[in-house]
Design a protein around this motif. Structure first.
Motif, PDB file in Angstrom:
ATOM      1  N   PHE A   1      -4.765   6.141  -7.586  1.00 27.43           N
ATOM      2  CA  PHE A   1      -4.468   6.042  -6.142  1.00 27.43           C
ATOM      3  C   PHE A   1      -4.168   7.369  -5.452  1.00 27.43           C
ATOM      4  O   PHE A   1      -4.108   7.412  -4.228  1.00 27.43           O
ATOM      5  CB  PHE A   1      -3.306   5.062  -5.905  1.00 27.43           C
ATOM      6  CG  PHE A   1      -2.046   5.436  -6.657  1.00 27.43           C
ATOM      7  CD1 PHE A   1      -1.806   4.919  -7.923  1.00 27.43           C
ATOM      8  CD2 PHE A   1      -1.126   6.312  -6.103  1.00 27.43           C
ATOM      9  CE1 PHE A   1      -0.666   5.277  -8.630  1.00 27.43           C
ATOM     10  CE2 PHE A   1       0.014   6.675  -6.789  1.00 27.43           C
ATOM     11  CZ  PHE A   1       0.249   6.158  -8.056  1.00 27.43           C
ATOM     12  N   ALA A   2      -3.965   8.472  -6.202  1.00 28.47           N
ATOM     13  CA  ALA A   2      -3.634   9.740  -5.534  1.00 28.47           C
ATOM     14  C   ALA A   2      -4.514  10.854  -6.054  1.00 28.47           C
ATOM     15  O   ALA A   2      -4.833  10.890  -7.247  1.00 28.47           O
ATOM     16  CB  ALA A   2      -2.160  10.083  -5.755  1.00 28.47           C
ATOM     17  N   ALA A   3      -4.902  11.779  -5.168  1.00 28.26           N
ATOM     18  CA  ALA A   3      -5.798  12.860  -5.573  1.00 28.26           C
ATOM     19  C   ALA A   3      -5.689  14.030  -4.605  1.00 28.26           C
ATOM     20  O   ALA A   3      -5.117  13.904  -3.519  1.00 28.26           O
ATOM     21  CB  ALA A   3      -7.241  12.358  -5.600  1.00 28.26           C
TER      22      ALA A   3
ATOM     23  N   VAL B   1      -2.267  16.045   0.030  1.00 27.70           N
ATOM     24  CA  VAL B   1      -2.282  15.006  -1.010  1.00 27.70           C
ATOM     25  C   VAL B   1      -2.849  13.727  -0.392  1.00 27.70           C
ATOM     26  O   VAL B   1      -2.406  13.308   0.679  1.00 27.70           O
ATOM     27  CB  VAL B   1      -0.851  14.735  -1.542  1.00 27.70           C
ATOM     28  CG1 VAL B   1      -0.828  13.522  -2.462  1.00 27.70           C
ATOM     29  CG2 VAL B   1      -0.316  15.974  -2.256  1.00 27.70           C
ATOM     30  N   THR B   2      -3.824  13.142  -1.057  1.00 23.00           N
ATOM     31  CA  THR B   2      -4.535  11.983  -0.504  1.00 23.00           C
ATOM     32  C   THR B   2      -4.236  10.721  -1.316  1.00 23.00           C
ATOM     33  O   THR B   2      -4.324  10.744  -2.542  1.00 23.00           O
ATOM     34  CB  THR B   2      -6.051  12.259  -0.493  1.00 23.00           C
ATOM     35  OG1 THR B   2      -6.287  13.405   0.329  1.00 23.00           O
ATOM     36  CG2 THR B   2      -6.837  11.077   0.048  1.00 23.00           C
ATOM     37  N   PHE B   3      -3.903   9.645  -0.611  1.00 18.07           N
ATOM     38  CA  PHE B   3      -3.663   8.343  -1.242  1.00 18.07           C
ATOM     39  C   PHE B   3      -4.778   7.379  -0.837  1.00 18.07           C
ATOM     40  O   PHE B   3      -5.144   7.316   0.343  1.00 18.07           O
ATOM     41  CB  PHE B   3      -2.375   7.697  -0.721  1.00 18.07           C
ATOM     42  CG  PHE B   3      -1.093   8.292  -1.231  1.00 18.07           C
ATOM     43  CD1 PHE B   3      -0.580   9.444  -0.670  1.00 18.07           C
ATOM     44  CD2 PHE B   3      -0.371   7.663  -2.240  1.00 18.07           C
ATOM     45  CE1 PHE B   3       0.635   9.967  -1.100  1.00 18.07           C
ATOM     46  CE2 PHE B   3       0.841   8.177  -2.689  1.00 18.07           C
ATOM     47  CZ  PHE B   3       1.344   9.334  -2.125  1.00 18.07           C
ATOM     48  N   ASN B   4      -5.252   6.599  -1.790  1.00 18.96           N
ATOM     49  CA  ASN B   4      -6.078   5.444  -1.448  1.00 18.96           C
ATOM     50  C   ASN B   4      -5.155   4.253  -1.285  1.00 18.96           C
ATOM     51  O   ASN B   4      -4.210   4.080  -2.053  1.00 18.96           O
ATOM     52  CB  ASN B   4      -7.070   5.144  -2.572  1.00 18.96           C
ATOM     53  CG  ASN B   4      -8.236   6.097  -2.508  1.00 18.96           C
ATOM     54  OD1 ASN B   4      -8.882   6.231  -1.471  1.00 18.96           O
ATOM     55  ND2 ASN B   4      -8.489   6.787  -3.603  1.00 18.96           N
ATOM     56  N   THR B   5      -5.448   3.421  -0.295  1.00 20.89           N
ATOM     57  CA  THR B   5      -4.575   2.266  -0.078  1.00 20.89           C
ATOM     58  C   THR B   5      -5.085   1.052  -0.851  1.00 20.89           C
ATOM     59  O   THR B   5      -4.320   0.116  -1.095  1.00 20.89           O
ATOM     60  CB  THR B   5      -4.506   1.878   1.415  1.00 20.89           C
ATOM     61  OG1 THR B   5      -5.776   1.333   1.804  1.00 20.89           O
ATOM     62  CG2 THR B   5      -4.181   3.078   2.293  1.00 20.89           C
ATOM     63  N   GLY B   6      -6.376   1.053  -1.178  1.00 27.29           N
ATOM     64  CA  GLY B   6      -6.948  -0.128  -1.830  1.00 27.29           C
ATOM     65  C   GLY B   6      -7.359  -1.218  -0.844  1.00 27.29           C
ATOM     66  O   GLY B   6      -7.786  -2.300  -1.250  1.00 27.29           O
TER      67      GLY B   6
END
Lengths: 251, 224
Positions: free
Chosen positions: B56-58, B66-71
């Motif tokens: 979820f983080a990259a 810092v980038t989060f995917n929420t799904g």
């Protein structure tokens, strides 16, 4: 929607439409964060209040109002600084006056916070939602130190951002969780978008001349999908809100 | 806010309403992120147990982001965008949430949530900590708004009421400072909290002093 800004100070802080520009976004090569349309639209969706004073605030970490010390910088007179910035709430909170009493139409509150995407180390803006359609009292803008130390605000720096939001509609919203597979058309569009992005990045990697010339995909910016579906006519890729104006006589 | 004596920060109704005006997305597992101050993607590094953050983080955008995917892919009704940012009044040192407004009424793509380091260093996100807040906002209503600047004295009734509030507040603060037992017992003026005028009347019919938005539910057969 109306927003009336009553001056409670003879010289309130300057109020301006949110500007798209941010220093840290300028520092990327090609200013590429500006291609992220959501950031730029957020930056411009509201009005900013501009600090009339330059000062440094120091917090020693203590719980009392005296634990924050304010010192004017540059040519800011102490008396002027004291009119705008104060230590009032304790616990590392720095308070700004705005010089206005804001009044919205019934059904609209004001979201009050920091200027979006304005990066500041050591202190962060607090956020409030205020019932400005009736409250006959001005609110203050507050920031809280993220740890003991020194921070500065410069004259001309935005210290507050206001955005009208609906008072109640949020309370009727029911979020519904669904698998994307239950909506095959959306799933297809989603996959097509992902594939188009992967292809473009591969072409960039392979130094494809056209991909390099384009540099980035503008689909969201232009309000369309890679398959040519278009966004509603109301797609916004540039926002410049109206600047405040003085009331007409008798208005 | 819990750490103030008597939790008095919660008496600031605008803060608590802001905290509850939107839905939070929670960090699935604890991790830490470090930035050495450099411009490259590899200048942001992550650490987590079993590298679970990779789900979820990259580091995708460089320069300390810092980038989060929420799904999720969020979809709003026509005329509504989604404001995406950090949880209001969530204090975090060394990194701050970026804010975006997304046309979720048509975009068939998921957005990411992004944070930017405010200085080189290491930050930690705990499991269950909100990394994102979403709030539906009207798409275009704000474009029609012209703020009008007026002197308070142009509206004598409002001016009188405002002056009364200011006077009442200064007197109250002065009484608390002087140790007046009645003022201290009352502790703070509940006027705004109760949505009342100084005469004790309800100011409006739709004042909100507590907000609890609906929790998400799973789609049923009727949710087309």
């Amino acid at each position: 929607m109306k927003l009336t800004c009553y001056q409670v100070d003879p010289q309130p802080a300057e109020l301006v439409p949110g500007s798209p520009d941010r220093d840290w976004m300028d520092k990327f090569s090609d200013r590429h964060p500006y291609r992220c349309l959501p950031l730029v639209v957020a930056n411009t969706t509201g009005w900013a209040l501009i600090s009339p004073v330059s000062f440094t605030a120091t917090w020693n970490g203590g719980p009392r109002t005296e634990d924050i010390r304010l010192d004017p910088d540059d040519d800011t007179p102490v008396a002027l600084m004291n009119r705008w910035a104060v230590s009032h709430f304790s616990g590392g909170v720095l308070t700004f006056h705005t010089g206005y009493l804001f009044r919205t139409d019934p059904g609209w509150d004001l979201w009050v916070g920091g200027p979006p995407n304005h990066v500041k180390d050591g202190i962060q803006p607090l956020t409030g939602v205020v019932e400005t359609y009736w409250l006959p009292f001005p609110f203050t803008m507050n920031w809280r130190f993220t740890r003991p130390g020194m921070i500065s605000f410069k004259k001309g720096e935005p210290f507050c951002f206001i955005m009208p939001i609906p008072h109640e509609q949020m309370d009727e919203v029911q979020p519904i969780i669904k698998s994307i597979h239950e909506d095959p058309e959306l799933k297809r569009q989603y996959d097509a978008w992902g594939e188009s992005r992967t292809n473009f990045l591969t072409r960039l990697d392979q130094k494809d001349a056209e991909a390099i010339k384009n540099g980035w995909q503008r689909d969201y910016f232009r309000g369309r999908t890679p398959e040519g579906h278009v966004a509603p006519d109301s797609h916004i890729n540039r926002r410049r809100l109206k600047p405040p104006r003085k009331a007409e006589p008798g208005e | 806010m819990d750490e103030f004596t008597d939790r008095h920060a919660y008496r600031c109704l605008p803060l608590t309403i802001a905290n509850c005006t939107g839905w939070e997305i929670l960090t699935p597992a604890a991790f830490s992120a470090s930035w050495n101050g450099g411009p490259a993607l590899s200048d942001v590094t992550f650490e987590s147990e079993g590298d679970v953050h990779k789900h979820f983080a990259a580091s995708m955008f460089a320069r300390g982001v810092v980038t989060f995917n929420t799904g999720y892919l969020f979809r709003t009704e026509s005329g509504w965008d989604t404001w995406v940012g950090g949880a209001p009044n969530w204090i975090k040192h060394g990194i701050q949430p970026l804010t975006g407004i997304v046309e979720t009424s048509w975009l068939p793509q998921a957005f990411t949530m992004n944070w930017r380091f405010t200085a080189p260093g290491t930050v930690r996100f705990e499991q269950g900590e909100p990394f994102c807040m979403i709030m539906p906002v009207p798409h275009a209503a704000i474009d029609a708004c012209t703020p009008v600047i007026k002197a308070l004295s142009d509206d004598p009734a409002l001016e009188a009421e405002t002056k009364e509030w200011m006077k009442s507040r200064s007197e109250f603060v002065a009484r608390v400072r002087a140790g007046d037992p009645e003022a201290a017992g009352q502790v703070w003026q509940r006027t705004y909290f109760a949505g009342k005028t100084l005469r004790g009347e309800a100011a409006v019919g739709d004042h909100i002093h507590k907000r609890r938005l609906a929790p998400p539910r799973a789609a049923g057969e009727d949710d087309v």
